[in-house]
Design a protein around this motif. Structure first.
Motif, PDB file in Angstrom:
ATOM      1  N   SER A   1      -8.670 -21.527  80.725  1.00 27.77           N
ATOM      2  CA  SER A   1      -7.164 -21.002  80.610  1.00 27.77           C
ATOM      3  C   SER A   1      -6.834 -22.108  79.772  1.00 27.77           C
ATOM      4  CB  SER A   1      -6.688 -22.535  82.109  1.00 27.77           C
ATOM      5  OG  SER A   1      -6.643 -20.859  83.414  1.00 27.77           O
TER       6      SER A   1
ATOM      7  N   ILE B   1      -9.666 -25.946  81.610  1.00 28.41           N
ATOM      8  CA  ILE B   1      -7.818 -26.074  81.380  1.00 28.41           C
ATOM      9  C   ILE B   1      -7.388 -27.336  80.649  1.00 28.41           C
ATOM     10  CG2 ILE B   1      -7.871 -27.105  83.812  1.00 28.41           C
ATOM     11  CD1 ILE B   1      -5.098 -24.969  84.084  1.00 28.41           C
TER      12      ILE B   1
ATOM     13  N   PHE C   1       9.077 -24.467  84.099  1.00 27.07           N
ATOM     14  CA  PHE C   1       8.125 -23.353  85.652  1.00 27.07           C
ATOM     15  C   PHE C   1       7.197 -23.897  85.545  1.00 27.07           C
ATOM     16  CE2 PHE C   1       5.845 -19.604  85.490  1.00 27.07           C
ATOM     17  CZ  PHE C   1       6.431 -19.477  86.855  1.00 27.07           C
TER      18      PHE C   1
ATOM     19  N   TYR D   1     -13.806 -23.845  85.241  1.00 28.08           N
ATOM     20  CA  TYR D   1     -12.392 -23.925  84.586  1.00 28.08           C
ATOM     21  C   TYR D   1     -12.388 -24.133  83.569  1.00 28.08           C
ATOM     22  CZ  TYR D   1      -7.332 -24.410  86.497  1.00 28.08           C
ATOM     23  OH  TYR D   1      -5.942 -23.156  86.722  1.00 28.08           O
TER      24      TYR D   1
ATOM     25  N   GLY E   1      -4.588 -15.685  87.498  1.00 24.40           N
ATOM     26  CA  GLY E   1      -3.634 -16.441  86.997  1.00 24.40           C
ATOM     27  C   GLY E   1      -2.484 -16.278  88.234  1.00 24.40           C
ATOM     28  N   SER E   2      -1.493 -16.975  88.222  1.00 18.38           N
ATOM     29  CA  SER E   2      -0.410 -16.880  89.130  1.00 18.38           C
ATOM     30  C   SER E   2       0.831 -15.850  88.806  1.00 18.38           C
ATOM     31  CB  SER E   2       0.659 -18.399  88.978  1.00 18.38           C
ATOM     32  OG  SER E   2       0.442 -18.160  87.668  1.00 18.38           O
TER      33      SER E   2
ATOM     34  N   THR F   1      -4.324 -24.826  90.693  1.00 21.12           N
ATOM     35  CA  THR F   1      -3.834 -24.999  90.497  1.00 21.12           C
ATOM     36  C   THR F   1      -2.605 -24.983  91.125  1.00 21.12           C
ATOM     37  OG1 THR F   1      -4.820 -25.183  87.742  1.00 21.12           O
ATOM     38  CG2 THR F   1      -2.321 -25.501  88.192  1.00 21.12           C
TER      39      THR F   1
ATOM     40  N   LEU G   1      -4.314 -29.690  81.575  1.00 22.91           N
ATOM     41  CA  LEU G   1      -4.210 -30.209  82.446  1.00 22.91           C
ATOM     42  C   LEU G   1      -5.389 -31.499  82.461  1.00 22.91           C
ATOM     43  CD1 LEU G   1      -2.830 -27.727  85.550  1.00 22.91           C
ATOM     44  CD2 LEU G   1      -1.323 -29.265  84.002  1.00 22.91           C
TER      45      LEU G   1
ATOM     46  N   GLY H   1      -6.697 -16.856  81.405  1.00 21.57           N
ATOM     47  CA  GLY H   1      -5.729 -17.488  81.891  1.00 21.57           C
ATOM     48  C   GLY H   1      -4.418 -18.005  81.785  1.00 21.57           C
ATOM     49  N   VAL H   2      -4.470 -17.253  80.970  1.00 20.09           N
ATOM     50  CA  VAL H   2      -2.554 -17.925  80.095  1.00 20.09           C
ATOM     51  C   VAL H   2      -2.686 -16.822  80.106  1.00 20.09           C
ATOM     52  CG1 VAL H   2      -1.134 -18.710  77.936  1.00 20.09           C
ATOM     53  CG2 VAL H   2      -3.285 -19.344  78.117  1.00 20.09           C
ATOM     54  N   ASP H   3      -1.423 -16.129  81.076  1.00 23.85           N
ATOM     55  CA  ASP H   3      -0.827 -14.899  81.255  1.00 23.85           C
ATOM     56  C   ASP H   3       0.209 -14.181  80.302  1.00 23.85           C
ATOM     57  OD1 ASP H   3      -1.938 -16.349  83.640  1.00 23.85           O
ATOM     58  OD2 ASP H   3      -0.027 -15.700  85.239  1.00 23.85           O
ATOM     59  N   GLU H   4       1.033 -14.575  79.940  1.00 21.68           N
ATOM     60  CA  GLU H   4       1.780 -14.826  79.125  1.00 21.68           C
ATOM     61  C   GLU H   4       1.410 -13.621  77.824  1.00 21.68           C
ATOM     62  OE1 GLU H   4       1.065 -17.733  80.433  1.00 21.68           O
ATOM     63  OE2 GLU H   4       2.398 -18.968  80.145  1.00 21.68           O
TER      64      GLU H   4
ATOM     65  N   LYS I   1     -13.003 -19.576  84.072  1.00 15.06           N
ATOM     66  CA  LYS I   1     -11.316 -19.417  83.711  1.00 15.06           C
ATOM     67  C   LYS I   1     -10.972 -19.667  82.517  1.00 15.06           C
ATOM     68  CE  LYS I   1      -7.712 -20.557  86.402  1.00 15.06           C
ATOM     69  NZ  LYS I   1      -7.099 -20.516  86.057  1.00 15.06           N
TER      70      LYS I   1
HETATM   71  C1  LIG Z   1      -0.774 -24.246  83.853  1.00 12.91           C
HETATM   72  C2  LIG Z   1      -1.264 -22.595  85.328  1.00 12.91           C
HETATM   73  O1  LIG Z   1      -0.414 -22.921  86.067  1.00 12.91           O
HETATM   74  N1  LIG Z   1      -1.274 -22.144  84.801  1.00 12.91           N
HETATM   75  C3  LIG Z   1      -1.864 -20.584  85.405  1.00 12.91           C
HETATM   76  C4  LIG Z   1      -3.572 -20.515  85.189  1.00 12.91           C
HETATM   77  O2  LIG Z   1      -4.383 -21.138  84.776  1.00 12.91           O
HETATM   78  C5  LIG Z   1      -1.328 -19.543  84.542  1.00 12.91           C
HETATM   79  O3  LIG Z   1      -1.794 -18.462  85.783  1.00 12.91           O
HETATM   80  C6  LIG Z   1       0.284 -19.603  84.379  1.00 12.91           C
HETATM   81  O4  LIG Z   1       0.733 -19.812  85.504  1.00 12.91           O
HETATM   82  C7  LIG Z   1       0.914 -18.380  83.527  1.00 12.91           C
HETATM   83  O5  LIG Z   1       1.104 -18.309  82.829  1.00 12.91           O
HETATM   84  C8  LIG Z   1       2.379 -18.746  83.686  1.00 12.91           C
HETATM   85  O6  LIG Z   1       2.183 -20.115  82.600  1.00 12.91           O
END
Ligand SMILES: CC(=O)N[C@H](C=O)[C@@H](O)[C@H](O)[C@H](O)CO
Ligand SMILES: CC(=O)C(=O)O
Length: 308
Positions: free
Chosen positions: A174, A144, A260, A142, A216-217, A50, A147, A198-201, A172
């Motif tokens: 997410s 997610i 974001f 993966y 994660g990003s 992503t 998305l 994969g949800v960094d928060e 993975k």
């Molecule tokens: C939807 C999306 O891009 N998810 C990322 C990986 O799965 C995360 O790393 C988010 O970028 C991160 O949790 C910040 O919201």
């Protein structure tokens, strides 16, 4: 790369660097790898996902990127996972064969998201047709759903998956559904699958139910801080781990309110690392100057427990 080493800890979902006119900028990958290893203490990457705008790239670009990440990661990184998911099965199979040929340490596939699988069997059948093209390469699903729109629960998908996909190695994950994640771990403990959140928060919540690590990003630029959270959790010093999660969350909550996504991630990585990530590819648009100024001020204002 380190063959056979189980995937755990942090995995950076790599950004695809682009030139100002929107071409893939391979020349930046070498310093990017060095930055992740030396500044963020992150030695695993997830390429063309992503964050890497994998689904916005041509097949040719995806292959060039995978090759360059594997080449530059040699002897520096532990794992290079290449995302090979695509809407077209033959394209996905082509990418899987290519990833195997260049020596990727794993491949990952998202659910097809235009014509969607409607049940577990249809999804597994698609994944199997891709995985079997890279027979020696660990395979990760993966997940997610925000998305892809494919909400098939992973706990259900894992039932008997090794019979269908002998290379199946993990997920993975997410999604915010920690009940599903926990039941996956509960059922599959003995099979040694890797569950990467994969949800960094809210990584700390996933660690509490047994996630092996995270993709994660934010590990591109908050990898060092998140590693300190993992260490605190393992010690265990839960109060310290919470402190890191709260502060990481304070930054993410702030930028999420501003709007974001991948474009903003590119901008944040550019100002934190000093390595130019360039613009995103349409339909995404550049982060605004206002966003960049506010995000930078917020990040600079955070008083981390380790004193930085
Ligand atoms: C939807 C999306 O891009 N998810 C990322 C990986 O799965 C995360 O790393 C988010 O970028 C991160 O949790 C910040 O919201
Ligand atoms: C965030 C993530 O894992 C991805 O970019 O695919």
């Amino acid at each position: 790369m380190t063959p056979g080493k189980k995937l755990e800890g942090l995995v950076a979902a790599t950004i695809t660097p682009m030139t100002p006119d929107g071409q893939v900028n391979l020349s930046v990958i070498r310093p990017y790898v060095d930055y992740l290893v030396s500044e963020q203490n992150v030695k695993n990457i997830f390429v063309n996902g992503t964050t890497g705008e994998g689904l916005s790239l041509s097949i040719q670009e995806r292959k060039q990127l995978a090759e360059e990440w594997v080449r530059q990661g040699k002897d520096k990184l532990d794992h290079v996972i290449v995302h090979v998911g695509a809407l077209s099965l033959p394209e996905s199979q082509d990418l899987a064969r290519h990833a195997a040929a260049i020596g990727a340490s794993g491949i990952a596939v998202i659910a097809p998201f235009f014509f969607k699988p409607t049940n577990k069997d249809e999804l597994v059948a698609f994944l199997q047709k891709v995985a079997s093209e890279a027979s020696g390469v660990p395979f990760y699903y993966y997940h997610i759903p925000p998305l892809t729109g494919v909400k098939i629960r992973v706990e259900e998908l894992l039932d008997g998956i090794r019979e269908q996909i002998p290379t199946f190695q993990g997920v993975k994950f997410s999604d915010t559904d920690l009940l599903d994640l926990a039941q996956c771990i509960n059922k599959n403990e003995s099979e040694q699958f890797a569950f990467l959140y994969g949800v960094d928060e809210q990584l700390l919540g996933a660690l509490a139910v047994g996630a092996n690590g995270a993709v994660g990003s934010t590990y591109n630029y908050l990898g060092r801080k998140t590693n300190l959270m993992l260490q605190a959790f393992a010690k265990p010093d839960h109060a310290l781990a919470q402190k890191y999660q709260f502060l990481i969350g304070e930054f993410l909550n702030f930028v999420i309110k501003l709007g974001f996504g991948v474009a903003q991630t590119k901008a944040v990585m550019t100002f934190v690392s000093g390595i130019p990530m360039g613009p995103p590819r349409p339909p995404l648009v550049n982060a605004s100057e206002e966003f960049i100024a506010k995000a930078k001020a917020k990040l600079d204002s955070i008083a981390w427990p380790d004193g930085d």
